[in-house]
Design a protein around this motif. Structure first.
Motif, mmCIF file in Angstrom:
data_model
loop_
_atom_site.group_PDB
_atom_site.id
_atom_site.type_symbol
_atom_site.label_atom_id
_atom_site.label_comp_id
_atom_site.label_asym_id
_atom_site.label_seq_id
_atom_site.Cartn_x
_atom_site.Cartn_y
_atom_site.Cartn_z
ATOM 1 N N ILE A 309 0.842 -1.202 0.000
ATOM 2 C CA ILE A 309 0.000 0.000 0.000
ATOM 3 C C ILE A 309 0.875 1.248 0.000
ATOM 4 O O ILE A 309 0.606 2.222 -0.714
ATOM 5 C CB ILE A 309 -0.942 -0.003 1.221
ATOM 6 C CG1 ILE A 309 -1.965 -1.136 1.116
ATOM 7 C CG2 ILE A 309 -1.668 1.345 1.344
ATOM 8 C CD1 ILE A 309 -2.839 -1.288 2.361
ATOM 9 N N ARG A 312 2.316 1.957 -3.444
ATOM 10 C CA ARG A 312 1.341 2.341 -4.468
ATOM 11 C C ARG A 312 0.571 3.615 -4.138
ATOM 12 O O ARG A 312 0.260 4.411 -5.024
ATOM 13 C CB ARG A 312 0.344 1.194 -4.679
ATOM 14 C CG ARG A 312 0.988 -0.059 -5.284
ATOM 15 C CD ARG A 312 -0.004 -1.209 -5.316
ATOM 16 N NE ARG A 312 0.621 -2.429 -5.835
ATOM 17 C CZ ARG A 312 0.034 -3.625 -5.866
ATOM 18 N NH1 ARG A 312 -1.205 -3.751 -5.428
ATOM 19 N NH2 ARG A 312 0.674 -4.671 -6.346
ATOM 20 N N ARG A 313 0.240 3.801 -2.849
ATOM 21 C CA ARG A 313 -0.666 4.890 -2.503
ATOM 22 C C ARG A 313 -0.137 5.812 -1.410
ATOM 23 O O ARG A 313 -0.770 6.808 -1.075
ATOM 24 C CB ARG A 313 -2.023 4.318 -2.075
ATOM 25 C CG ARG A 313 -2.710 3.487 -3.161
ATOM 26 C CD ARG A 313 -4.058 2.974 -2.674
ATOM 27 N NE ARG A 313 -4.921 4.063 -2.254
ATOM 28 C CZ ARG A 313 -6.033 3.900 -1.523
ATOM 29 N NH1 ARG A 313 -6.364 2.687 -1.120
ATOM 30 N NH2 ARG A 313 -6.764 4.938 -1.180
ATOM 31 N N PRO A 317 -3.099 5.821 3.834
ATOM 32 C CA PRO A 317 -4.149 4.784 3.823
ATOM 33 C C PRO A 317 -3.788 3.572 4.673
ATOM 34 O O PRO A 317 -4.648 3.032 5.380
ATOM 35 C CB PRO A 317 -4.254 4.410 2.333
ATOM 36 C CG PRO A 317 -3.712 5.581 1.594
ATOM 37 C CD PRO A 317 -2.632 6.131 2.463
ATOM 38 N N ARG A 488 3.353 11.676 -0.691
ATOM 39 C CA ARG A 488 4.349 10.608 -0.642
ATOM 40 C C ARG A 488 5.554 10.987 -1.470
ATOM 41 O O ARG A 488 5.465 11.799 -2.403
ATOM 42 C CB ARG A 488 3.775 9.278 -1.109
ATOM 43 C CG ARG A 488 3.388 9.191 -2.571
ATOM 44 C CD ARG A 488 2.590 7.920 -2.819
ATOM 45 N NE ARG A 488 2.273 7.727 -4.229
ATOM 46 C CZ ARG A 488 2.931 6.925 -5.047
ATOM 47 N NH1 ARG A 488 3.954 6.230 -4.596
ATOM 48 N NH2 ARG A 488 2.588 6.801 -6.317
#
Length: 513
Positions: A309, A312-313, A317, A488
């Motif tokens: 996670i 990717r994000r 999250p 990020r």
């Protein structure tokens, strides 16, 4: 790097299992074993920040090797402790040296992993690192029980072959050493070591000295005052030990806040669950280790999911999901803790482990990714200091809650069986301290089966507010995760940063994300 840090994780739990044998053979006084454990943790707390900064300056590989050699040499000397009057100072001193070696080794080893893997793959790499390294903590009681059946000295000597393998693998991996010629802020190092050492000492000794003791609060408040001086000194230093401007990055501050409150649940759970398994469930030390592995059945797979996670994000999250899942898991575990059955608890234990696994890698990795000028060792030292200090606070506070609740419940049980109130209180306190001491679980022997069952039920119920406290800590961590901006670090962001050794004077903060 995993082979290297595995020694530090196993060492956190393996020594307590051998405590009765060590005390018996060396003839140590009652409080000495507590200092054998505390000396290691104190040195870790005091020198993590220095270890991280030194690894940036001298090179992560070099400091990792030095830390490994220091750690394993101290381990071998702990195993070679002589009998007689020299035993206590010898063992405590070299346990402190072990802590120093670990404080040098761990930030450097983690920085090597961060430096080797590109940012888009770093989440999965560190997820594996934390999952395997964290799982080794549960191996400590199992390995300790097996080695102690031969000789307790083997719990220290086992680090020697592990260190040899780590050194050989490091050579074969052909890891580059990337030093950066910068001065070390020695005044800052002294201040942070004194501040962390004093405050952690006060927290460690609170159960012995009492929360009303002037010594307890003198150490805690004095340590915090020294840490405040450290922050002021670092803000004025041209080459500080810790670049305080990194905390201006909201995401970095949120990551560390999440780690602080989440680690109040993660690190102490090994102690509380191990003692609960031995006292309330009647497990052996080895079986208690297997009980802890149920936690890692959730932690390990969830760490991999959390890392993916992150890649990717971003971290937000994963941290949000992890704090919610973890809080639900610990709350459910608390509700079922008095059932005295693993069958009734395992689902909630797995959920608790999964919640921690989901958030640990994203919070730690995102914080390291935001290092100013790629000072990975420095920010790793920061995150490890935060985690270590959080664990000390949690163990002190929740340990007091456990002792107080257990003593009250056992007192009521003894009074119901005809013991006078004062005698019941004195007996309850003796039983409780023996149950939660270094030899955990040996204090309830010699009583009839009915009373033993009642004492086990009382001790199980005393663990309920502890687990609810851990759930509450994760609820606060959820609020901290909501504060994270959701940005990020990408490969492009990292490529735009100055290379190591090229930071501007004063090491001004960079805008991230």
């Amino acid at each position: 790097m995993l082979f290297a840090v595995s020694m530090t994780f196993i060492d956190q739990t393996i020594v307590s299992i051998a405590a009765p044998s060590i005390i018996r053979e060396l003839g140590l006084p009652a409080g000495a074993m507590q200092w054998v454990v505390n000396a290691y943790l104190l040195a870790l707390a005091a020198f993590f920040a220095l270890g991280g900064r030194v690894s940036d300056i001298l090179g992560h590989k070099r400091v990792m090797l030095v830390g490994t050699v220091v750690f394993v040499t101290a381990s071998a000397l702990c195993g070679a402790v002589p009998t007689g009057g020299a035993a206590e100072p010898w063992l405590i001193s070299f346990r402190a040296v072990q802590g120093l070696g670990a404080a040098l080794m761990f930030p450097a080893a983690l920085a090597v992993v961060v430096e080797v893997f590109p940012v888009e793959r770093r989440g999965r790499a560190l997820a594996l690192f934390f999952a395997v390294a964290g799982g080794l903590t549960a191996i400590g009681p199992i390995l300790g029980g097996w080695l102690t059946s031969w000789t307790w000295r083997a719990i220290f000597w086992v680090n020697v072959p592990v260190a040899v393998v780590a050194l050989v693998l490091t050579h074969l991996a052909r890891i580059r050493n990337t030093p950066r010629p910068e001065p070390i802020d020695w005044p800052g190092a002294v201040l942070v070591a004194a501040g962390m050492g004093l405050s952690v000492l006060g927290l460690q000794q609170a159960a012995v000295w009492g929360w009303g003791s002037a010594a307890t609060w003198g150490c805690i408040v004095g340590g915090l005052a020294v840490l405040a001086l450290f922050v002021l000194a670092e803000l004025r230093s041209r080459d500080p030990l810790i670049t305080m401007q990194v905390f201006a990055d909201r995401a970095f501050s949120a990551d560390n806040a999440v780690l602080f409150f989440a680690m109040m649940s993660f690190v102490p759970v090994f102690f509380f669950a191990s003692v609960y398994a031995q006292v309330a469930l009647g497990y052996s030390a080895n079986e208690a280790g297997l009980y802890l592995l149920v936690f890692f059945a959730g932690f390990g797979p969830a760490s991999q999911i959390g890392g993916r996670i992150l890649d990717r994000r971003g971290a937000r999250p994963a941290m949000l999901l992890g704090t919610v899942v973890g809080a639900v898991g610990f709350a459910g575990w608390a509700a079922k803790i008095t059932d005295l059955s693993l069958g009734a608890q395992w689902v909630w234990i797995v959920l608790a482990g999964a919640g921690i696994g989901l958030l640990l890698t994203p919070a730690s990795t995102d914080a390291v990714n935001r290092a100013i000028g790629r000072s990975y060792g420095e920010v790793t030292g920061i995150t490890q200091t935060v985690r270590n200090y959080s664990a000390s606070v949690s163990l002190a506070v929740l340990g007091t809650v456990l002792l107080h609740t257990a003593a009250n419940r056992i007192t009521d049980t003894l009074e119901q069986r005809g013991l006078p109130p004062q005698a019941a209180r004195n007996t309850a306190e003796q039983i409780t301290k023996s149950l939660t001491g270094p030899s955990g679980g040996s204090g309830a022997g010699g009583v009839d089966a009915g009373l033993l069952a009642a004492l086990r039920a009382d001790f199980a119920a005393a663990n309920r507010p502890v687990l609810y406290g851990m759930a509450a800590a994760l609820a606060v961590a959820l609020l901290c995760a909501l504060w994270h901006p959701g940005t990020r670090i990408t490969a492009e962001d990292e490529a735009a940063r100055p290379r190591p050794g090229a930071r501007p004077a004063g090491r001004e903060s960079e805008r991230e994300g």
